[in-house]
Each structure stands twice: as structure tokens, then as C-alpha cells.
Design an enzyme around this catalytic site. Structure first.
Site, PDB file in Angstrom:
ATOM      1  N   TYR A 145       0.838  -1.197   0.000  1.00 57.76           N
ATOM      2  CA  TYR A 145       0.000   0.000   0.000  1.00 57.76           C
ATOM      3  C   TYR A 145       0.883   1.260   0.000  1.00 57.76           C
ATOM      4  CZ  TYR A 145      -3.256   3.592   1.527  1.00 57.76           C
ATOM      5  OH  TYR A 145      -3.988   4.740   1.612  1.00 57.76           O
ATOM      6  N   ASP A 146       1.893   1.239   0.887  1.00 57.68           N
ATOM      7  CA  ASP A 146       2.779   2.403   0.956  1.00 57.68           C
ATOM      8  C   ASP A 146       3.475   2.650  -0.375  1.00 57.68           C
ATOM      9  OD1 ASP A 146       3.783   1.948   4.444  1.00 57.68           O
ATOM     10  OD2 ASP A 146       2.034   2.871   3.500  1.00 57.68           O
ATOM     11  N   GLU A 172      12.263  26.295  25.429  1.00 59.07           N
ATOM     12  CA  GLU A 172      11.278  26.627  24.392  1.00 59.07           C
ATOM     13  C   GLU A 172       9.892  26.598  25.005  1.00 59.07           C
ATOM     14  OE1 GLU A 172      12.601  22.881  22.752  1.00 59.07           O
ATOM     15  OE2 GLU A 172      10.511  22.359  22.310  1.00 59.07           O
ATOM     16  N   LYS A 175       6.184  25.590  25.986  1.00 55.33           N
ATOM     17  CA  LYS A 175       5.415  24.344  26.026  1.00 55.33           C
ATOM     18  C   LYS A 175       4.054  24.679  25.428  1.00 55.33           C
ATOM     19  CE  LYS A 175       4.175  20.527  29.029  1.00 55.33           C
ATOM     20  NZ  LYS A 175       2.772  20.372  28.679  1.00 55.33           N
ATOM     21  N   ASP A 218       0.268  24.372  24.331  1.00 58.02           N
ATOM     22  CA  ASP A 218      -0.883  23.720  24.940  1.00 58.02           C
ATOM     23  C   ASP A 218      -1.814  23.190  23.849  1.00 58.02           C
ATOM     24  OD1 ASP A 218      -2.536  22.792  26.855  1.00 58.02           O
ATOM     25  OD2 ASP A 218      -3.314  24.738  27.480  1.00 58.02           O
ATOM     26  N   ARG A 244      -0.878  10.542  20.385  1.00 57.85           N
ATOM     27  CA  ARG A 244      -0.069   9.943  21.438  1.00 57.85           C
ATOM     28  C   ARG A 244      -0.763   8.729  22.047  1.00 57.85           C
ATOM     29  NH1 ARG A 244       0.426  10.812  27.017  1.00 57.85           N
ATOM     30  NH2 ARG A 244       2.530  10.366  27.725  1.00 57.85           N
ATOM     31  N   TYR A 272       8.887  19.603  17.600  1.00 62.02           N
ATOM     32  CA  TYR A 272       9.861  19.869  18.663  1.00 62.02           C
ATOM     33  C   TYR A 272      10.682  18.657  19.096  1.00 62.02           C
ATOM     34  CZ  TYR A 272       5.670  18.489  21.303  1.00 62.02           C
ATOM     35  OH  TYR A 272       4.568  17.843  21.752  1.00 62.02           O
ATOM     36  N   LYS A 308      15.514  21.131  27.695  1.00 58.98           N
ATOM     37  CA  LYS A 308      16.049  19.836  27.241  1.00 58.98           C
ATOM     38  C   LYS A 308      17.563  19.905  27.216  1.00 58.98           C
ATOM     39  CE  LYS A 308      12.021  19.326  24.293  1.00 58.98           C
ATOM     40  NZ  LYS A 308      11.443  19.545  22.977  1.00 58.98           N
ATOM     41  N   LYS A 319       6.188  24.718  34.441  1.00 58.09           N
ATOM     42  CA  LYS A 319       4.836  25.202  34.162  1.00 58.09           C
ATOM     43  C   LYS A 319       4.639  26.628  34.671  1.00 58.09           C
ATOM     44  CE  LYS A 319       2.029  22.368  32.816  1.00 58.09           C
ATOM     45  NZ  LYS A 319       1.455  21.146  33.352  1.00 58.09           N
ATOM     46  N   CYS A 364     -20.644   7.568  56.420  1.00 60.07           N
ATOM     47  CA  CYS A 364     -20.391   7.543  54.986  1.00 60.07           C
ATOM     48  C   CYS A 364     -21.687   7.820  54.234  1.00 60.07           C
ATOM     49  CB  CYS A 364     -19.830   6.178  54.608  1.00 60.07           C
ATOM     50  SG  CYS A 364     -19.771   5.915  52.845  1.00 60.07           S
ATOM     51  N   CYS A 391     -22.855   4.400  52.322  1.00 60.55           N
ATOM     52  CA  CYS A 391     -23.299   3.137  52.927  1.00 60.55           C
ATOM     53  C   CYS A 391     -23.738   3.282  54.376  1.00 60.55           C
ATOM     54  CB  CYS A 391     -22.194   2.078  52.826  1.00 60.55           C
ATOM     55  SG  CYS A 391     -20.808   2.367  53.935  1.00 60.55           S
ATOM     56  N   CYS A 428     -14.395   5.945  55.194  1.00 60.33           N
ATOM     57  CA  CYS A 428     -15.498   5.036  55.475  1.00 60.33           C
ATOM     58  C   CYS A 428     -14.906   3.722  55.968  1.00 60.33           C
ATOM     59  CB  CYS A 428     -16.293   4.812  54.190  1.00 60.33           C
ATOM     60  SG  CYS A 428     -17.379   3.402  54.268  1.00 60.33           S
ATOM     61  N   CYS A 464     -19.254  -1.188  51.154  1.00 61.60           N
ATOM     62  CA  CYS A 464     -19.634   0.177  50.782  1.00 61.60           C
ATOM     63  C   CYS A 464     -19.775   0.270  49.268  1.00 61.60           C
ATOM     64  CB  CYS A 464     -18.586   1.156  51.278  1.00 61.60           C
ATOM     65  SG  CYS A 464     -18.918   2.834  50.744  1.00 61.60           S
TER      66      CYS A 464
HETATM   67  S1  IVH Z   1       9.106  17.435  24.265  1.00 62.26           S
HETATM   68  C1  IVH Z   1       9.851  12.893  25.707  1.00 62.26           C
HETATM   69  N1  IVH Z   1       8.499  19.909  23.800  1.00 62.26           N
HETATM   70  O1  IVH Z   1       3.971  18.217  26.539  1.00 62.26           O
HETATM   71  C2  IVH Z   1       8.832  13.980  25.743  1.00 62.26           C
HETATM   72  N2  IVH Z   1       6.755  18.483  24.541  1.00 62.26           N
HETATM   73  O2  IVH Z   1       4.025  16.792  29.120  1.00 62.26           O
HETATM   74  C3  IVH Z   1       9.054  14.899  24.608  1.00 62.26           C
HETATM   75  N3  IVH Z   1       4.572  19.562  24.693  1.00 62.26           N
HETATM   76  O3  IVH Z   1       3.297  15.010  25.369  1.00 62.26           O
HETATM   77  C4  IVH Z   1       8.149  16.050  24.652  1.00 62.26           C
HETATM   78  N4  IVH Z   1       5.224  21.541  24.000  1.00 62.26           N
HETATM   79  O4  IVH Z   1       2.447  16.988  24.001  1.00 62.26           O
HETATM   80  C5  IVH Z   1       8.048  18.724  24.201  1.00 62.26           C
HETATM   81  N5  IVH Z   1       8.107  22.121  23.283  1.00 62.26           N
HETATM   82  C6  IVH Z   1       7.656  20.946  23.677  1.00 62.26           C
HETATM   83  C7  IVH Z   1       6.303  20.741  24.012  1.00 62.26           C
HETATM   84  C8  IVH Z   1       5.900  19.484  24.457  1.00 62.26           C
HETATM   85  C9  IVH Z   1       4.200  20.808  24.408  1.00 62.26           C
HETATM   86  C10 IVH Z   1       3.677  18.513  25.202  1.00 62.26           C
HETATM   87  C11 IVH Z   1       3.740  17.206  24.480  1.00 62.26           C
HETATM   88  C12 IVH Z   1       4.050  16.179  25.531  1.00 62.26           C
HETATM   89  C13 IVH Z   1       3.661  16.881  26.771  1.00 62.26           C
HETATM   90  C14 IVH Z   1       4.480  16.342  27.922  1.00 62.26           C
END
Ligand code: IVH
Length: 716
Positions: free
Chosen positions: A50-51, A130, A132, A134, A153, A242, A306, A330, A435, A438, A459, A465
Site C-alpha cells: 500500500y505504501d 522553548e 510548552k 498547549d 499519542r 519539537y 532539554k 509550568k 459515609c 453506605c 469510610c 460500601c
Molecule cells: S518534548 C519525551 N516539547 O507536553 C517527551 N513536549 O508533558 C518529549 N509539549 O506530550 C516532549 N510543547 O504533548 C516537548 N516544546 C515541547 C512541548 C511538548 C508541548 C507537550 C507534548 C508532551 C507533553 C508532555
């Protein structure tokens, strides 16, 4: 010489007309295979074949861009909606990150890295920092530069195939360009929505009278996990790359340069990524990003650090589910104030009475919050049970104006009381002493292990319970435990309520009991013959289970997945384990000492194990269950190494490795590392200065080697 068939002609040798013909034929062929694979679950060719078809198709488009019409499969938006997502095993697990919330924790992380690597300031370790993002992480796999698969994931080991959806994301190229793209190249990054796109999407939904999204992250997740890729295509998802998964070779030696490469290959990377030579630089960059946060047009929830050097990353390796070489710092959680309208009590799986705040709805960080945790009785009272105070002894009362906070997905918490606004007629909250589930007595115990009164009331109803049994059952069938498909929370509640399942063993007798006068599951509302058959099949499949999952499923307080694994690895069988735990009731005996010597176990979890297996009703329940099951040894990646399965003790000074590093290597090679020498030890690695452990090893006739011999054994 006759001309070979079109399919065998190199793309470069085709005439445009021939290319167009072949493209059309391939399009039809691939669509047929897609239908068989996705809708009929009956593929006619192998993944590799397929690939190959897809690669050929894409190569045609790359060479003759004019032939890719609006319906081109490479945008895949014409594909029919899927029934469900296909599961994909990640060839390299997708891990998570350890979190830090303060500068101190970041410095500790840096120190830990130095210690592990046995480095000091004379050989500085450089980090990257860098934002993080969301959003949600996505693995995109390229083979010979062509996008072949995108997967979410999931639980880290197995995700869902969202290739068709990922193809609609503009930041994700169909093909990587530039130098040094490895043959297999898995890029990992974050799918997200920009604020303006999110606002426009919600506005449109509002106008159409549809349910709007709470925040960009939810909107991005909802958009990516669409069974119909045409819907995803309407949502302007974006992607930052990333990190990476499987790579047949690494074109660079540092994290920073790898990310630069990603950009060269046509991927979108975050411009706020920076190298930081020291902890102070990391923290300075954190603050800079924090200041920029309100001006960014996408949501971020922290900064990720990192280790830059990839060789060092490799040496540092992983602990549990996160890399030792990375940390998420965070941002502080978002706060808001509102009125506490009431306090409800729910009973947890282990019997704790958990107070829950009923709040006047308030928006915190883009999400409407109407419930928050009040932790436990002590937290409400303002006194911690150890003579100490919480909030300077201020209690929390119904009617109070309270401050709440929410950190990402974490359950919101009530953190403070605005005393000035307390109504004159308020009264302290009277915590129930029975409780609510129960009616058994609920007590706050003096805890001999901690030497203080427990903060929570519990409890005493144990297995009678309903709240506890039902919660235990839900835990038992949950994903990380028995993972029984078709037995979700609602079904458990229903079957428990109707007394069809009152303990775990009942799950495995369901099929036998069904079809009798008392039980006809298929006749229940919302069930049906097929779903009942599927459920029985799912249950049958779980009659054989690994020891670690089994242990975790029992729901013993403090025995999480990793503790269950430690125990399963160490003792091998359930009989050995329970024998050891029973014998460990004597804290002066060998059995107790052996449990304590397992790295990662402490006295309180050992006490929980002893308590659990000394309760008669638990033993009876477990026995009933074992009659239904076959236990297998712990899930192990099969490691072939001369030390796999052996118990190793390191003692004395190691010169080429730190102790942590030696331990991590040994464990990676499948060995168990113990802290003390016993009859069960197979090998002692002794460096200079080794004392009593070495003497004991000699006395017991255990093989002793030095550090060089260790290296020779495990291969450098
Ligand atoms: S590195 C081995 N870099 O955060 C883990 N993760 O709490 C490698 N995320 O599942 C992750 N920004 O979804 C990395 N600059 C960033 C990120 C990042 C967001 C998320 C990612 C990961 C979760 C971990």
C-alpha cells in the site's frame, strides 16, 4: 525493446499524459484499498505494498504538479468518514515530561543532570528552552521523505491513526525537502489552534447554533480526532515540531541543531527556542517567554528545557515515563474568585470522604468551573491534624467567597477564603461522620506510619460500601488495569446497581451466568446481542493477564503501575509475592528487609500491602478471582543481554560511571538492581572501597567483578 508498463517506468521518464493516466488509475486503486482497510477492515494488500502505491502516487504529483486535482488523495479530504480510528503502535514510545513549578525545582533538575553525568562546571551541560505548547502531540512519520502516517499519542505506547486528518494541516508537509532526511523520519510536535482561528471557529458555531469549544486546546483535539477528514480540513489547525521518534540516522548532534534541521526540511518550529548555557539563562528565558505569553497568538502553559547534547540525552535515558534529560517548567495556575454555594461529599475508591465545592460558575483560564476540590476534612477546617494550620487556621464555609485555581487539566482547587466577604450568619461546616454511600461510620484515624492524624476521613465499610466497590470495579476494568473493552464506567454502574457484578470475580462468570433465568444481558436496554458477544469476547481475552497489571488492578492504596511492576519483576509470581508480604508482617524479619531493599518501595506502601493481604475479605476476593485467571510474568521488553533477569548489586566507588547511571544501564539491560547482597544476588560489581557488601558476597560465594569487567560484560 518493448516499453515497460507504466508502473515500472521511472517517474522522470513518463510523458505528462502517461503520468496523468497512471495518476488517475492509482487514485482509484488507492481509494479502493482505503475502503477495504478503513470501512471493511479487510485489507487486500500488505502495508508495504500500500505504501508503495502511495509513494508512487505522490512521486507523480511531485514531478507533475498539474495532475493533482482538487480531489487528490494527498489532501485526502474526499475520503469517507471512518467508523473508528485504527490503532497504531509507536515504534518509539511517546513519553511525557516531568513538571516543575518553581525556580528551585528547575535548579534541582539541573543539579540532578550534572550529578547523574558526574559533571561539574568545568564541563558545562547546555540546555535548550522553548515554549510548552498547549495542544496535543502528534507523531508524523516520513518514509523516504514522504508522509506515510500520523498518529496521536494515545497512552504513549499506542495511539490512533489520524493520517487523513493530518494531511489537511498546512504546517505538515506531504514531503520533506532539503538535505539529510533519514529514510525513516518520525517528527513529533504539537497540533494547536491560534487564538484568532479559535475565535472565528467558535463564532461560526455560535451562529449555527452549535455547541462551542471551551478553549483552543479542546477545539484542536476535537478537530484532529474527526472521523471525517473533511471536517478537520475546515479547521485551521497548525503544528510545531519539537522532537522526534524513530529516525534511521540522526543528522545532527544537538537538540537545537535537530530543530533547525526540521525547519530546513520544511517543518514549522517555534521561534522562541533558545540555547541556555546555565540554569540562570534557563530561568531568564522562562521569564521572557512568560512576559511574551499575553502577546502570543497561541496558548502555552510553560517552558520545556532539554539537554542539548544528544549523546548526553542518551546517557541520561528515561525514568518511568519521562526522559531524565527534559523538564516542563509550568506557568503558575490561573486563579479566580467566586461563591461557595455548597459542599458535597463523594466517597473515593479507597473509602476517603472527598469534599467537593459546589461553586457559582466562574471562568478560569477560558473554562467554566462549577466544581472544585476541597481536598479533605482537615483542609476545610484549617487545621492539619498535626498541630499545624492551613490558611492560618481559617476554615471554609458555605457562603464564603473563595479563591480557586486551575492548572491546565488538573481538577480545580479551592485555595483561599476572602474573609472580608464572609456573610455574618455563616457557620462552620459540619463534616459528616457517617459515609454518605453506605451509612457506615466514617473515621479520621491516627496513622502510626506518619505519627499524625490522617487529613481525610474514611469510610469503614470496606467491601460493603457501594461507593468503594463500584469505584474499585471501575478501576479494575480501566485501561491500565484489565482494560476490558465494552465495560466502561456506566456499564459497571448499571451492573453493580443491579447486583450482577458485585466483585471483580463476577466479571469472569458473566458469560456462564448469562442465558439463565436471572440474567439475559442482551435483553437489557441499550445492550443487544452483538454488544454482549463483544463484551464476552473482550472478557475472555483478559483471562490471561500479566502479574503487574493484575496487582495494579486490585486497587491497593499506593500501588500504582510502576510499584506493581517493581513487585512483579522482583517476585515473579503471585505466590512468591503474597508469601513474602505475609512474612513481612514481622518488620524484623528477612522478608521485610527484602521488600525494603527493592529500590522504589518504602515503608508506607509496604504497610498498605501487608494490610491488604491480611484482610480476610480481600484474600477471599482475590482467590475467587484467581480461580478465573491465568497470570503471566511481568510485561518485559525482551532484552537479550548477559545480565537480563539477574540481580546485580553495585558497591564501592565506580570510576567511569555514576551509581545512578550504572543502575539505569543495568535495568535497561533487563537486570534487577538491589541495594543489598543476599542469597538472591547473582552478581556484585565492586569498586575501590567496597566493604561489608563485598564481604557478604564472598561469604555467600556470589560472583564479584570490578568495573572494567562490568563494561566488558555489558559491552562498553
Ligand atoms: S518534548 C519525551 N516539547 O507536553 C517527551 N513536549 O508533558 C518529549 N509539549 O506530550 C516532549 N510543547 O504533548 C516537548 N516544546 C515541547 C512541548 C511538548 C508541548 C507537550 C507534548 C508532551 C507533553 C508532555
Amino acid at each position: 525493446m518493448p516499453r515497460p508498463t507504466l508502473r515500472d517506468t521511472p517517474v522522470d521518464d513518463l510523458l505528462p499524459m502517461e503520468a496523468a493516466m497512471e495518476h488517475a488509475a492509482l487514485e482509484q486503486e488507492i481509494a479502493d484499498h482505503d475502503r477495504r482497510y478503513y470501512q471493511e477492515d479487510a485489507p487486500a494488500i500488505s502495508d508495504g505494498e500500500y505504501d508503495a502505491l502511495r509513494r508512487r502516487y505522490e512521486a507523480l504529483e511531485a514531478r507533475f504538479p498539474g495532475i493533482a486535482g482538487e480531489n487528490s488523495l494527498s489532501r485526502r479530504v474526499g475520503a469517507k468518514p471512518l467508523e473508528k480510528f485504527v490503532k497504531v503502535r509507536h515504534s518509539v514510545p511517546m513519553l511525557s515530561l516531568a513538571n516543575a513549578f518553581s525556580d528551585g525545582e528547575v535548579r534541582e533538575f539541573v543539579e540532578r543532570v550534572y550529578r547523574f553525568l558526574q559533571r561539574d562546571v568545568s564541563a558545562p551541560v547546555v540546555f535548550t528552552a522553548e515554549p510548552k505548547i498547549d495542544g496535543l502531540s502528534l507523531n508524523i512519520r516520513y518514509e523516504n521523505g514522504i508522509l506515510t502516517r500520523a498518529s496521536t499519542r494515545g497512552d504513549g505506547a499506542e495511539g490512533e491513526d489520524v493520517t487523513a486528518n493530518a494531511r489537511t494541516i498546512g504546517d505538515i508537509p506531504q514531503r520533506l525537502t532539503g538535505a539529510g532526511v533519514p529514510a525513516v523520519c518520525e517528527i513529533r510536535g504539537e497540533v494547536y489552534l491560534r487564538h484568532d482561528d479559535f475565535a472565528a471557529l467558535n463564532q461560526r458555531y455560535e451562529q449555527e447554533g452549535r455547541q462551542t469549544f471551551a478553549n483552543p486546546r479542546n477545539a484542536a483535539a476535537g478537530s484532529l480526532r474527526q472521523l471525517d477528514a473533511r471536517v478537520t480540513a475546515e479547521r485551521p489547525l497548525r503544528y510545531f515540531a519539537y522532537t522526534w521518534g524513530e529516525m534511521t540516522d540522526l543528522p545532527e548532534r544537538t537538540q537545537y541543531d535537530m530543530i533547525r534541521r526540521f525547519a530546513d526540511w520544511g517543518l514549522s518550529v517555534n521561534p522562541l527556542t533558545q540555547r541556555c548555557p546555565a540554569a540562570a539563562d534557563m530561568l531568564a528565558h522562562y521569564r521572557r517567554i512568560q512576559e511574551l505569553r499575553p502577546t502570543l497568538d497561541y496558548d502555552i502553559d510553560g517552558v520545556v528545557y532539554k539537554v542539548d547534547d544528544l549523546t548526553l540525552q542518551q546517557r541520561l535515558g528515561f525514568i518511568s515515563r519521562s526522559p531524565r534529560w527534559a523538564l516542563a517548567h509550568k506557568f503558575p495556575a490561573e486563579r479566580a474568585t467566586t461563591i461557595l454555594e455548597g459542599i458535597d461529599i463523594s466517597v473515593g475508591r479507597t473509602g476517603t470522604l472527598n469534599p467537593i465545592a459546589r461553586l457559582k460558575p466562574v471562568t478560569v483560564g477560558g473554562v467554566v468551573v462549577s466544581n472544585a476540590t476541597l481536598h479533605n476534612e482537615a483542609y476545610i477546617s484549617g487545621f492539619d491534624g498535626d498541630g499545624g494550620t492551613i490558611r492560618n487556621g481559617v476554615d471554609i464555609r458555605v457562603g464564603d467567597t473563595v479563591e480557586i485555581y486551575r492548572a491546565g487539566d488538573v481538577i480545580p482547587k479551592v485555595v483561599d477564603v476572602v474573609l472580608d466577604k464572609r456573610p455574618g450568619d455563616s457557620a462552620p461546616f459540619v463534616f459528616p461522620e457517617v459515609c454518605p454511600a453506605c451509612g457506615s461510620r466514617a473515621v479520621r484515624r491516627f496513622n502510626p506510619r506518619t505519627g499524625k492524624e490522617d487529613a481525610a476521613r474514611r469510610c469503614t465499610g470496606g467491601l460493603v460500601c457501594p461507593a468503594q466497590i463500584c469505584e474499585r470495579l471501575k478501576h479494575f476494568v480501566s485501561k491500565q488495569a484489565f482494560n476490558i473493552d465494552g465495560l466502561g464506567d456506566q456499564r459497571i454502574e448499571e451492573l453493580f446497581r443491579d447486583k450482577i457484578i458485585t466483585e471483580p470475580a463476577d466479571i469472569f462468570t458473566l458469560e456462564d451466568r448469562n442465558g439463565t433465568a436471572e440474567l439475559a444481558l442482551e435483553q437489557r436496554e441499550g445492550w443487544g446481542i452483538q454488544s454482549v458477544q463483544n463484551l464476552f469476547a473482550a472478557i475472555r481475552e483478559r483471562r490471561t493477564i500479566t502479574l503487574n497489571r493484575f496487582l495494579f488492578a486490585l486497587g491497593i492504596p499506593q500501588v500504582g503501575e510502576s510499584t506493581a511492576k517493581l513487585l512483579a519483576r522482583h517476585y515473579g509470581t503471585f505466590e512468591h509475592l503474597t508469601e513474602a508480604i505475609r512474612a513481612a508482617a514481622d518488620p524484623a524479619g528477612d522478608a521485610y528487609a527484602e521488600l525494603m531493599a527493592i529500590d522504589g518501595l518504602g515503608p508506607s506502601v509496604i504497610q498498605e500491602l501487608i494490610d491488604f493481604f491480611s484482610e480476610e475479605h480481600n484474600v477471599r476476593g482475590v482467590d475467587a478471582l484467581l480461580r478465573q485467571l491465568t497470570l503471566e510474568p511481568v510485561e518485559q521488553q525482551t532484552v537479550h543481554s548477559p545480565v537480563a533477569g539477574k540481580t546485580v548489586v553495585f558497591t564501592g566507588t565506580l570510576e567511569r560511571l555514576t551509581r545512578d547511571e550504572a543502575k539505569a544501564t543495568a535495568e535497561r539491560l533487563g537486570a534487577k538492581v538491589a541495594g543489598s547482597v543476599s542469597k538472591k544476588t547473582d552478581l556484585v560489581v565492586a569498586g575501590p572501597g567496597a566493604g561489608s557488601k563485598l564481604a557478604k558476597a564472598r561469604e555467600l560465594g556470589i560472583e564479584v567483578i570490578d568495573e572494567d569487567a562490568w563494561f566488558a560484560l555489558v559491552g562498553g
